[in-house]
Design a protein around this motif. Sequence first.
Motif, PDB file in Angstrom:
ATOM      1  N   ALA A  21       0.837  -1.198   0.000  1.00  0.00           N
ATOM      2  CA  ALA A  21       0.000   0.000   0.000  1.00  0.00           C
ATOM      3  C   ALA A  21       0.873   1.250   0.000  1.00  0.00           C
ATOM      4  O   ALA A  21       1.898   1.311   0.679  1.00  0.00           O
ATOM      5  CB  ALA A  21      -0.928  -0.011   1.204  1.00  0.00           C
ATOM      6  N   TYR A  22       0.455   2.255  -0.766  1.00  0.00           N
ATOM      7  CA  TYR A  22       1.212   3.497  -0.855  1.00  0.00           C
ATOM      8  C   TYR A  22       0.444   4.676  -0.260  1.00  0.00           C
ATOM      9  O   TYR A  22       0.926   5.370   0.627  1.00  0.00           O
ATOM     10  CB  TYR A  22       1.572   3.771  -2.309  1.00  0.00           C
ATOM     11  N   THR A  23      -0.773   4.930  -0.719  1.00  0.00           N
ATOM     12  CA  THR A  23      -1.560   6.048  -0.225  1.00  0.00           C
ATOM     13  C   THR A  23      -3.013   5.832  -0.599  1.00  0.00           C
ATOM     14  O   THR A  23      -3.366   4.850  -1.270  1.00  0.00           O
ATOM     15  CB  THR A  23      -1.057   7.379  -0.820  1.00  0.00           C
ATOM     16  N   THR A  24      -3.873   6.734  -0.158  1.00  0.00           N
ATOM     17  CA  THR A  24      -5.273   6.755  -0.576  1.00  0.00           C
ATOM     18  C   THR A  24      -5.577   8.134  -1.132  1.00  0.00           C
ATOM     19  O   THR A  24      -5.190   9.148  -0.540  1.00  0.00           O
ATOM     20  CB  THR A  24      -6.217   6.444   0.597  1.00  0.00           C
ATOM     21  N   VAL A  25      -6.224   8.184  -2.287  1.00  0.00           N
ATOM     22  CA  VAL A  25      -6.516   9.454  -2.941  1.00  0.00           C
ATOM     23  C   VAL A  25      -8.006   9.551  -3.211  1.00  0.00           C
ATOM     24  O   VAL A  25      -8.742   8.557  -3.161  1.00  0.00           O
ATOM     25  CB  VAL A  25      -5.730   9.594  -4.264  1.00  0.00           C
ATOM     26  N   GLU A  26      -8.448  10.759  -3.534  1.00  0.00           N
ATOM     27  CA  GLU A  26      -9.831  10.995  -3.907  1.00  0.00           C
ATOM     28  C   GLU A  26      -9.903  11.385  -5.370  1.00  0.00           C
ATOM     29  O   GLU A  26      -9.094  12.186  -5.849  1.00  0.00           O
ATOM     30  CB  GLU A  26     -10.440  12.110  -3.050  1.00  0.00           C
ATOM     31  N   ALA A  27     -10.841  10.796  -6.077  1.00  0.00           N
ATOM     32  CA  ALA A  27     -11.057  11.132  -7.483  1.00  0.00           C
ATOM     33  C   ALA A  27     -12.270  12.038  -7.590  1.00  0.00           C
ATOM     34  O   ALA A  27     -13.271  11.848  -6.904  1.00  0.00           O
ATOM     35  CB  ALA A  27     -11.265   9.862  -8.296  1.00  0.00           C
TER      36      ALA A  27
END
Length: 312
Positions: free
Chosen positions: A74-80
Amino acid sequence: MNASTSCQPASTAVLIVNGRGEYLLHLRDAHKPICDPGTWSLVGGGPEPGETPDETIAREILEETGLVLPGVTAYTTVEAHGQDVTEGNIRVYMARWDGVAHDLPVTEGIMFAWFDIATMAQLAMCPWAHEVIKAHHVEHPAPLMPGPRDDVCQGGAGAVKNVIGAHLFLERDGRTLLGRRHPDVDFAGGVWHALAGHVEWESVRACLIREAFEEAGIIVEPADLTLVHTVHLLDDRENAEPRIQLFFRASRWSGEPEIREPDRCTAWQWWPLDGLPDPMVGYTRAAIEGILAGTAYTELGWAPAVPATGGR
């Protein structure tokens, strides 16, 4: 890019990076009711019922690329955001792979390709994917890799896949069979070359038997093929992969060569072993010379090996 860790991700994606610091991008369909149509984006997708994000990304990588990648983290969580965007929060992973993008099966979308960070500025890219790639690049700059001919014998950059080529060496009455490649093919257009093919999901002998029949109508049995020379090749084309070229002698065969793939080969001809044609693929000439000399192995394009030093 908006980092977020508080919400359960609605989808997943993966940053697949190679040893040159390039990212594997997937060109999405342009005329389907999907988010970000016609853009370059990352491999990934939404979960099936009951799946964890880790399970989702492993399945999506396999379904979209046919790969099972070790070390996916896992690297990060983003919002689209944006019109028709359905992903919401996206859990982004990262992984390492050094394969050939155009060899991947395309089960959805248009194609795969490797791109460096500079080239991405010229692409039509999915906005959130571009942002997360730029952030990753800042944290993990592309390595300073040597050019294909600069100290390549020193290694140290990790395992690299080598493309395997299978080649048929036929000899009759002091002559060997060569084909003249079509002028419009990607490699060696208009040049004489051995009957050959890239090994797919098959053994080398199976590849050669298939190619002999498909290209020239020649039938060879596995028991009649003997490995007689190997060329380990690094050519001077930009970003060329190392290649292992295997040459097999057929002790017997049936059929006379015929042009069965005119878009790839325009002529078959038996050439005297002491009078090979020009132009001719260089590594094929080197392999035939090696076969005649009784040697088993040739290296082409690699820097000279440096002997190990040390004492007792």
